[in-house]
Design a protein around this motif. Sequence first.
Motif, PDB file in Angstrom:
ATOM      1  N   ALA A  84       0.847  -0.952   0.029  1.00 36.44           N
ATOM      2  CA  ALA A  84       0.156   0.075  -0.143  1.00 36.44           C
ATOM      3  C   ALA A  84       0.961   1.168   0.006  1.00 36.44           C
ATOM      4  O   ALA A  84       0.492   2.291  -0.410  1.00 36.44           O
ATOM      5  N   PRO A  90      -0.131   2.349  -4.179  1.00 39.72           N
ATOM      6  CA  PRO A  90      -1.565   2.652  -3.264  1.00 39.72           C
ATOM      7  C   PRO A  90      -2.396   2.124  -4.153  1.00 39.72           C
ATOM      8  O   PRO A  90      -3.712   1.298  -3.638  1.00 39.72           O
ATOM      9  N   ARG A  91      -2.722   2.353  -5.443  1.00 44.44           N
ATOM     10  CA  ARG A  91      -3.867   1.625  -6.385  1.00 44.44           C
ATOM     11  C   ARG A  91      -4.086   0.361  -6.468  1.00 44.44           C
ATOM     12  O   ARG A  91      -5.036  -0.131  -6.376  1.00 44.44           O
ATOM     13  N   SER A 108      -2.819  -2.089  -4.473  1.00 40.59           N
ATOM     14  CA  SER A 108      -2.875  -2.626  -3.042  1.00 40.59           C
ATOM     15  C   SER A 108      -4.399  -2.962  -2.557  1.00 40.59           C
ATOM     16  O   SER A 108      -4.694  -3.811  -1.727  1.00 40.59           O
ATOM     17  N   ARG A 109      -5.388  -2.365  -3.395  1.00 36.76           N
ATOM     18  CA  ARG A 109      -6.744  -2.306  -2.927  1.00 36.76           C
ATOM     19  C   ARG A 109      -7.275  -4.124  -3.288  1.00 36.76           C
ATOM     20  O   ARG A 109      -7.854  -4.611  -2.483  1.00 36.76           O
ATOM     21  N   SER A 124      -4.795   0.567   5.005  1.00 37.60           N
ATOM     22  CA  SER A 124      -5.176   1.997   5.229  1.00 37.60           C
ATOM     23  C   SER A 124      -4.104   2.790   5.606  1.00 37.60           C
ATOM     24  O   SER A 124      -3.704   3.922   5.085  1.00 37.60           O
ATOM     25  N   ARG A 137      -1.357   3.307   2.766  1.00 39.42           N
ATOM     26  CA  ARG A 137      -1.869   4.504   1.762  1.00 39.42           C
ATOM     27  C   ARG A 137      -1.690   5.878   2.509  1.00 39.42           C
ATOM     28  O   ARG A 137      -1.642   6.763   1.755  1.00 39.42           O
ATOM     29  N   LYS A 138      -2.250   5.842   3.534  1.00 46.17           N
ATOM     30  CA  LYS A 138      -2.108   7.202   4.557  1.00 46.17           C
ATOM     31  C   LYS A 138      -0.915   7.569   4.798  1.00 46.17           C
ATOM     32  O   LYS A 138      -0.489   8.702   4.312  1.00 46.17           O
ATOM     33  N   ARG A 158       1.830   7.101   2.685  1.00 44.50           N
ATOM     34  CA  ARG A 158       2.328   7.446   1.484  1.00 44.50           C
ATOM     35  C   ARG A 158       1.823   8.658   0.865  1.00 44.50           C
ATOM     36  O   ARG A 158       2.571   9.766   0.435  1.00 44.50           O
TER      37      ARG A 158
END
Length: 84
Positions: free
Chosen positions: A21, A25-26, A28-29, A73, A76-77, A79
């Motif tokens: 993530a 980030p994208r 990793s969903r 989460s 991503r946060k 990043r």
Amino acid sequence: MEWIMMVAGIIAVCAVLLVLAFLLPRLSRHPQNGAQRALGTGARAGGKAPGPVGRLFSRSFHSSSRAVGRSGSAGRKARGRMPF
């Protein structure tokens, strides 16, 4: 012994998702959703056990799913907070 292996597996999945993530980030969903879907299946299956045993089995899978979600989460946060 199986319990320890399950905990180690969840920790490994959380660590991989955290790094993934942060780096991508994208992308990793999809792995995060797949892990949460698998844990949700385990929670539903564990919940079918009778009485308090079913709640105990189900609870461990729910908390693991929540940990996987928080790990992705958090990556991503973090990043998003980077200056570059």
